[in-house]
Scaffold this active site. Sequence first.
Site, PDB file in Angstrom:
ATOM      1  N   HIS A  40      36.306  14.292  30.287  1.00  0.00           N
ATOM      2  CA  HIS A  40      36.896  13.599  29.135  1.00  0.00           C
ATOM      3  C   HIS A  40      36.384  12.158  29.044  1.00  0.00           C
ATOM      4  O   HIS A  40      37.112  11.246  28.674  1.00  0.00           O
ATOM      5  CB  HIS A  40      38.428  13.656  29.179  1.00  0.00           C
ATOM      6  CG  HIS A  40      38.952  15.047  28.881  1.00  0.00           C
ATOM      7  ND1 HIS A  40      39.087  15.521  27.598  1.00  0.00           N
ATOM      8  CD2 HIS A  40      39.304  16.057  29.707  1.00  0.00           C
ATOM      9  CE1 HIS A  40      39.539  16.771  27.648  1.00  0.00           C
ATOM     10  NE2 HIS A  40      39.663  17.124  28.909  1.00  0.00           N
ATOM     11  N   ASP A  77      33.008  11.977  27.803  1.00  0.00           N
ATOM     12  CA  ASP A  77      31.803  12.067  26.957  1.00  0.00           C
ATOM     13  C   ASP A  77      32.041  11.659  25.514  1.00  0.00           C
ATOM     14  O   ASP A  77      31.102  11.304  24.816  1.00  0.00           O
ATOM     15  CB  ASP A  77      31.134  13.451  27.053  1.00  0.00           C
ATOM     16  CG  ASP A  77      31.945  14.590  26.475  1.00  0.00           C
ATOM     17  OD1 ASP A  77      33.173  14.429  26.256  1.00  0.00           O
ATOM     18  OD2 ASP A  77      31.351  15.663  26.233  1.00  0.00           O
ATOM     19  N   GLY A 102      35.858  28.357  30.018  1.00  0.00           N
ATOM     20  CA  GLY A 102      35.572  26.921  29.977  1.00  0.00           C
ATOM     21  C   GLY A 102      34.231  26.594  30.619  1.00  0.00           C
ATOM     22  O   GLY A 102      33.990  25.458  31.015  1.00  0.00           O
ATOM     23  N   SER A 117      30.640  28.911  26.987  1.00  0.00           N
ATOM     24  CA  SER A 117      29.975  30.010  26.293  1.00  0.00           C
ATOM     25  C   SER A 117      29.656  29.601  24.855  1.00  0.00           C
ATOM     26  O   SER A 117      28.607  29.970  24.327  1.00  0.00           O
ATOM     27  CB  SER A 117      30.816  31.278  26.337  1.00  0.00           C
ATOM     28  OG  SER A 117      32.103  31.031  25.855  1.00  0.00           O
ATOM     29  N   ASP A 157      28.525  19.484  26.889  1.00  0.00           N
ATOM     30  CA  ASP A 157      28.254  20.907  27.127  1.00  0.00           C
ATOM     31  C   ASP A 157      26.911  21.315  26.524  1.00  0.00           C
ATOM     32  O   ASP A 157      26.110  22.008  27.153  1.00  0.00           O
ATOM     33  CB  ASP A 157      29.359  21.775  26.517  1.00  0.00           C
ATOM     34  CG  ASP A 157      30.730  21.398  27.033  1.00  0.00           C
ATOM     35  OD1 ASP A 157      30.809  20.647  28.023  1.00  0.00           O
ATOM     36  OD2 ASP A 157      31.726  21.851  26.440  1.00  0.00           O
TER      37      ASP A 157
HETATM   38  C1  GLA Z   1      35.002  20.209  26.741  1.00  0.00           C
HETATM   39  C2  GLA Z   1      34.154  19.520  25.667  1.00  0.00           C
HETATM   40  C3  GLA Z   1      33.233  18.475  26.297  1.00  0.00           C
HETATM   41  C4  GLA Z   1      33.995  17.528  27.220  1.00  0.00           C
HETATM   42  C5  GLA Z   1      34.911  18.306  28.165  1.00  0.00           C
HETATM   43  C6  GLA Z   1      35.805  17.402  28.951  1.00  0.00           C
HETATM   44  O1  GLA Z   1      34.187  20.968  27.588  1.00  0.00           O
HETATM   45  O2  GLA Z   1      33.385  20.460  24.970  1.00  0.00           O
HETATM   46  O3  GLA Z   1      32.555  17.759  25.286  1.00  0.00           O
HETATM   47  O4  GLA Z   1      34.725  16.596  26.473  1.00  0.00           O
HETATM   48  O5  GLA Z   1      35.716  19.255  27.491  1.00  0.00           O
HETATM   49  O6  GLA Z   1      35.080  16.598  29.796  1.00  0.00           O
END
Ligand code: GLA
Length: 392
Positions: free
Chosen positions: A39, A41, A131, A134, A179
Amino acid sequence: MTDPKLKEAVLNGFAEKYGDAEGVSCYFAPGRVNLIGEHTDYNGGHVFPCALTIGTYGAARRRDDRKLRLCSLNVGGGKVVETSLDELTPSPEAGWTNYPKGVIWAFEGRGMKLPTGFDLVITGNIPNGSGLSSSASLEVLTGFILRDLYGFEVSNVELAQIGQYSENNYNGMNCGIMDQFASAMGKADNAIFLDTADLSYEYAPIALDGMKIVIANTNKKHKLTDSQYNARRAACEQALAELQQKVDIKGLGDLTPEQFEAVKDAIPDEDRRRKAHHAVYENARTIEAVSALKAGDIRRFGELMRQSHESLRDDYDVTGVELDTLAETAWTVPGVIGSRMTGGGFGGCTVSIVEDGAIDAFRDKVGGVYRKKIGYDADFYIVSIGGGPEKL
Ligand code: GLA
């Protein structure tokens, strides 16, 4: 290392769904796990994810008309969804096809108009709803396919940006770039130390001598991830606006913990202050964790993983009993270097670094406590760090 069986599965699927597999190309894009930096990014902070060898596979072929035929062998019962380039509007009924359609829509928005449609079959080995990204891997896969099928000039970093843009604006999930970046820019045996403020990055070799990365999946079914996630992001944005009354910063990631302590009273709401506290301290932890890793101090890296989880639990409120049970039990197992939730939270997975000799004990103890407390099983996977998207 991609899985030849899944390549075969998408090719066979393609022939079965669309009649033949003449001139079809096969592609892969990885999922990811984040080692630390959660959390941060969307706050202009640092992250430290790596691509996995599991991911999404696609077989695709251009058509001569504007039709799009899309089929997933994993979701939707293998049904072929027929749509077209003239129907690029998101809808709940479109289900998983909102991801590839969103990417096409985002390409077109950047002036890269598709001259024709295409047929696509996908499959994958990222556990559903785990998580492990995908959706990001499907976005990057789609962008990679479009670049290859139509010859668009677009870099892998841009594929990540397009994926994030489509997820934000077509799918309504206000995720950061982590991601998609991890999937598009993955490098085998390396994690990516990314500064989301300016997208500068550095690869860091992960040479775990006598240890493995183990992922534990909560298998939690009902999560309100998107709405809760968007709410956290909104809280950080408000906290930033409040801090900007006092200091000249672009994101929470611009502040060191000391600087934050000096100005935090500009955030009147206690809960929001805690959210901002997490973002600032997590960013500092991530920077420190990467230095520790480079210095060969894996123990310190593990301690910082634990602190990260505690902050996500106590300040950011995104863990929940399932993730807490996995991480907190892991901390009690000798030979566990570090363990924390990974990704958005509320469910999904933990990531742990475990000594080879402790893996069985880890699985037994964590799995046993989890089943007893939560009432169903967690799953465990030993994972390897893989490369970015590729044509197979
Ligand atoms: C999800 C979001 C990412 C990031 C994470 C938490 O995976 O897609 O952009 O914010 O949560 O770090």
